[in-house]
Enzyme design. Structure first.
Site, PDB file in Angstrom:
ATOM      1  N   ASP A  15       0.882  -1.157   0.000  1.00 37.00           N
ATOM      2  CA  ASP A  15       0.000   0.000   0.000  1.00 37.00           C
ATOM      3  C   ASP A  15       0.930   1.220   0.000  1.00 37.00           C
ATOM      4  O   ASP A  15       2.133   1.090   0.218  1.00 37.00           O
ATOM      5  CB  ASP A  15      -0.888  -0.039   1.249  1.00 37.00           C
ATOM      6  CG  ASP A  15      -1.827   1.153   1.327  1.00 37.00           C
ATOM      7  OD1 ASP A  15      -2.300   1.621   0.276  1.00 37.00           O
ATOM      8  OD2 ASP A  15      -2.088   1.632   2.446  1.00 37.00           O
ATOM      9  N   LEU A  16       0.392   2.401  -0.237  1.00 36.31           N
ATOM     10  CA  LEU A  16       1.239   3.600  -0.305  1.00 36.31           C
ATOM     11  C   LEU A  16       1.164   4.439   0.972  1.00 36.31           C
ATOM     12  O   LEU A  16       2.116   4.517   1.740  1.00 36.31           O
ATOM     13  CB  LEU A  16       0.840   4.452  -1.515  1.00 36.31           C
ATOM     14  CG  LEU A  16       1.617   5.755  -1.706  1.00 36.31           C
ATOM     15  CD1 LEU A  16       3.094   5.469  -1.997  1.00 36.31           C
ATOM     16  CD2 LEU A  16       1.019   6.578  -2.838  1.00 36.31           C
ATOM     17  N   ASP A  17      -0.005   5.050   1.196  1.00 35.22           N
ATOM     18  CA  ASP A  17      -0.153   5.958   2.337  1.00 35.22           C
ATOM     19  C   ASP A  17      -0.063   5.196   3.657  1.00 35.22           C
ATOM     20  O   ASP A  17      -0.785   4.235   3.877  1.00 35.22           O
ATOM     21  CB  ASP A  17      -1.511   6.678   2.274  1.00 35.22           C
ATOM     22  CG  ASP A  17      -1.617   7.572   1.043  1.00 35.22           C
ATOM     23  OD1 ASP A  17      -0.571   7.917   0.490  1.00 35.22           O
ATOM     24  OD2 ASP A  17      -2.742   7.914   0.647  1.00 35.22           O
ATOM     25  N   THR A  23       1.226  10.388   3.947  1.00 36.26           N
ATOM     26  CA  THR A  23       0.566  11.580   3.396  1.00 36.26           C
ATOM     27  C   THR A  23      -0.649  11.979   4.223  1.00 36.26           C
ATOM     28  O   THR A  23      -1.312  12.953   3.915  1.00 36.26           O
ATOM     29  CB  THR A  23       0.130  11.350   1.933  1.00 36.26           C
ATOM     30  OG1 THR A  23      -0.686  10.191   1.896  1.00 36.26           O
ATOM     31  CG2 THR A  23       1.324  11.172   1.020  1.00 36.26           C
ATOM     32  N   LYS A  51      -9.601   7.780   7.870  1.00 31.40           N
ATOM     33  CA  LYS A  51      -8.607   6.872   7.295  1.00 31.40           C
ATOM     34  C   LYS A  51      -9.300   5.842   6.403  1.00 31.40           C
ATOM     35  O   LYS A  51     -10.214   5.145   6.824  1.00 31.40           O
ATOM     36  CB  LYS A  51      -7.839   6.170   8.411  1.00 31.40           C
ATOM     37  CG  LYS A  51      -6.496   5.639   7.980  1.00 31.40           C
ATOM     38  CD  LYS A  51      -5.695   5.207   9.199  1.00 31.40           C
ATOM     39  CE  LYS A  51      -4.305   4.805   8.810  1.00 31.40           C
ATOM     40  NZ  LYS A  51      -3.519   4.360   9.959  1.00 31.40           N
ATOM     41  N   GLY A  52      -8.904   5.770   5.153  1.00 34.84           N
ATOM     42  CA  GLY A  52      -9.486   4.817   4.215  1.00 34.84           C
ATOM     43  C   GLY A  52     -10.853   5.205   3.686  1.00 34.84           C
ATOM     44  O   GLY A  52     -11.491   4.450   2.971  1.00 34.84           O
ATOM     45  N   ARG A  55     -12.906  10.646  -0.643  1.00 36.00           N
ATOM     46  CA  ARG A  55     -12.933  12.106  -0.531  1.00 36.00           C
ATOM     47  C   ARG A  55     -14.364  12.636  -0.339  1.00 36.00           C
ATOM     48  O   ARG A  55     -14.620  13.501   0.473  1.00 36.00           O
ATOM     49  CB  ARG A  55     -12.291  12.720  -1.780  1.00 36.00           C
ATOM     50  CG  ARG A  55     -11.812  14.150  -1.573  1.00 36.00           C
ATOM     51  CD  ARG A  55     -11.270  14.746  -2.861  1.00 36.00           C
ATOM     52  NE  ARG A  55     -10.267  13.890  -3.488  1.00 36.00           N
ATOM     53  CZ  ARG A  55      -9.898  14.000  -4.749  1.00 36.00           C
ATOM     54  NH1 ARG A  55     -10.456  14.895  -5.533  1.00 36.00           N
ATOM     55  NH2 ARG A  55      -8.975  13.209  -5.247  1.00 36.00           N
ATOM     56  N   SER A 120      -2.697   0.707  -4.257  1.00 36.96           N
ATOM     57  CA  SER A 120      -3.192   1.835  -3.453  1.00 36.96           C
ATOM     58  C   SER A 120      -4.507   2.372  -3.983  1.00 36.96           C
ATOM     59  O   SER A 120      -4.746   2.384  -5.194  1.00 36.96           O
ATOM     60  CB  SER A 120      -2.143   2.956  -3.473  1.00 36.96           C
ATOM     61  OG  SER A 120      -2.670   4.153  -2.940  1.00 36.96           O
ATOM     62  N   ALA A 121      -5.354   2.848  -3.071  1.00 36.07           N
ATOM     63  CA  ALA A 121      -6.627   3.465  -3.468  1.00 36.07           C
ATOM     64  C   ALA A 121      -6.419   4.900  -3.950  1.00 36.07           C
ATOM     65  O   ALA A 121      -7.304   5.491  -4.562  1.00 36.07           O
ATOM     66  CB  ALA A 121      -7.593   3.457  -2.289  1.00 36.07           C
ATOM     67  N   SER A 122      -5.238   5.457  -3.682  1.00 32.58           N
ATOM     68  CA  SER A 122      -4.974   6.862  -4.021  1.00 32.58           C
ATOM     69  C   SER A 122      -4.883   7.080  -5.531  1.00 32.58           C
ATOM     70  O   SER A 122      -4.173   6.359  -6.226  1.00 32.58           O
ATOM     71  CB  SER A 122      -3.663   7.311  -3.369  1.00 32.58           C
ATOM     72  OG  SER A 122      -3.286   8.581  -3.864  1.00 32.58           O
ATOM     73  N   ASN A 124      -3.590   9.660  -6.640  1.00 37.07           N
ATOM     74  CA  ASN A 124      -2.360  10.443  -6.780  1.00 37.07           C
ATOM     75  C   ASN A 124      -1.113   9.581  -6.591  1.00 37.07           C
ATOM     76  O   ASN A 124      -0.008  10.104  -6.504  1.00 37.07           O
ATOM     77  CB  ASN A 124      -2.345  11.576  -5.736  1.00 37.07           C
ATOM     78  CG  ASN A 124      -3.500  12.532  -5.922  1.00 37.07           C
ATOM     79  OD1 ASN A 124      -3.744  13.040  -7.015  1.00 37.07           O
ATOM     80  ND2 ASN A 124      -4.249  12.789  -4.858  1.00 37.07           N
ATOM     81  N   LYS A 151     -11.187  -1.235  -0.978  1.00 34.70           N
ATOM     82  CA  LYS A 151     -10.860  -2.173   0.088  1.00 34.70           C
ATOM     83  C   LYS A 151     -11.972  -2.063   1.144  1.00 34.70           C
ATOM     84  O   LYS A 151     -12.449  -0.961   1.364  1.00 34.70           O
ATOM     85  CB  LYS A 151      -9.506  -1.804   0.723  1.00 34.70           C
ATOM     86  CG  LYS A 151      -8.346  -1.825  -0.272  1.00 34.70           C
ATOM     87  CD  LYS A 151      -7.095  -1.182   0.352  1.00 34.70           C
ATOM     88  CE  LYS A 151      -5.989  -1.019  -0.683  1.00 34.70           C
ATOM     89  NZ  LYS A 151      -4.824  -0.307  -0.149  1.00 34.70           N
ATOM     90  N   GLU A 175       0.242  -3.449   4.604  1.00 40.17           N
ATOM     91  CA  GLU A 175      -0.896  -2.537   4.734  1.00 40.17           C
ATOM     92  C   GLU A 175      -0.897  -1.851   6.098  1.00 40.17           C
ATOM     93  O   GLU A 175      -0.459  -2.432   7.086  1.00 40.17           O
ATOM     94  CB  GLU A 175      -2.208  -3.329   4.599  1.00 40.17           C
ATOM     95  CG  GLU A 175      -2.893  -3.191   3.275  1.00 40.17           C
ATOM     96  CD  GLU A 175      -3.516  -1.817   3.049  1.00 40.17           C
ATOM     97  OE1 GLU A 175      -3.548  -0.984   3.970  1.00 40.17           O
ATOM     98  OE2 GLU A 175      -3.974  -1.580   1.916  1.00 40.17           O
ATOM     99  N   ASP A 176      -1.431  -0.622   6.147  1.00 40.27           N
ATOM    100  CA  ASP A 176      -1.525   0.070   7.437  1.00 40.27           C
ATOM    101  C   ASP A 176      -2.965   0.244   7.911  1.00 40.27           C
ATOM    102  O   ASP A 176      -3.196   0.738   9.006  1.00 40.27           O
ATOM    103  CB  ASP A 176      -0.867   1.455   7.352  1.00 40.27           C
ATOM    104  CG  ASP A 176      -1.725   2.447   6.592  1.00 40.27           C
ATOM    105  OD1 ASP A 176      -1.922   3.569   7.089  1.00 40.27           O
ATOM    106  OD2 ASP A 176      -2.218   2.097   5.507  1.00 40.27           O
TER     107      ASP A 176
END
Length: 226
Positions: A15-17, A23, A51-52, A55, A120-122, A124, A151, A175-176
């Protein structure tokens, strides 16, 4: 791509964030500015509850907390403004934003020809990876523009596995977020939680951060040893 024996884990998905970079602080600053501009405050505790969350749903929650309603047009304008502010912070990112211990794991995987992907769900994600000079290092990238299901649905990780040419049960996921751990588990992958064990208890293994992860653990994991 390197051929792996059947008794080994063949690929790794990150995962990214909150895993490679943090971020969340930029999201917090951008949401806080939005709330303050609308005339109310927004706390770190409230930010944790986002978180998760998408937007759109995040803005709905924030407006509820601020006892405020917006027209559809203004709602969309505020959402776009928030993303602009967030991206303003992203544009200033560099390699120093890579979380401690991450580089060591990525280097080990590269040296040992273990393919790894981003899941990642992002939307960006690609931009962020370019900012921190990791974009070229990933064998595959799957982000919010590639998936239709969020997710805990495993779609993002399953697509990443296909792109890496790996079977789902041969993949390890870092994953976080609980939803991410649940997605990895639903996809029949090995889940590694990065964060609090009280939150990520459903993961196969949990570490506070990457500095706690020894290369020996990664070696055993990839050899599928208990």
């Amino acid at each position: 791509m390197t051929q792996h024996k059947k008794d080994t884990k063949a690929a790794v998905i990150f995962d990214l964030d909150g895993v490679i970079v943090d971020t969340a602080k930029f999201h917090f600053q951008a949401w806080k500015k939005l709330a303050n501009d609308l005339g109310f405050d927004f706390t770190q505790e409230q930010n944790e509850q986002l978180k998760g969350v998408s937007r759109v749903e995040s803005l709905k929650k924030i407006l509820q907390w601020g006892n405020m309603e917006l027209s559809e047009e203004e709602f969309n304008r505020q959402m776009a403004l928030k993303n602009e502010n967030y991206l303003g912070y992203v544009e200033k990112m560099d390699e120093s934003e890579i979380l401690p211990g991450v580089r060591k794991i990525l280097d080990y995987l590269k040296q040992n020809n273990i393919p790894f992907a981003l899941g990642s769900a992002s939307k960006n994600a690609r931009r962020i990876l370019k900012q921190i000079n990791l974009y070229e290092e990933f064998d595959a990238i799957v982000d919010g523009t590639d998936v239709s299901k969020a997710k805990p649905d495993p779609e993002v990780f399953l697509i990443a596995a296909v792109k890496l040419g790996a079977q789902a049960h041969d993949c390890v996921v870092f994953e976080d977020a609980l939803a991410g751990v649940q997605a990895a588990n639903a996809g029949n992958m090995t889940s590694i939680g990065i964060g609090s064990a009280s939150v990520l208890g459903e993961a196969d293994h949990v570490f506070n951060d990457f500095t706690e992860i020894e290369i020996e653990f990664i070696e055993k994991l990839l050899r599928n040893e208990k």
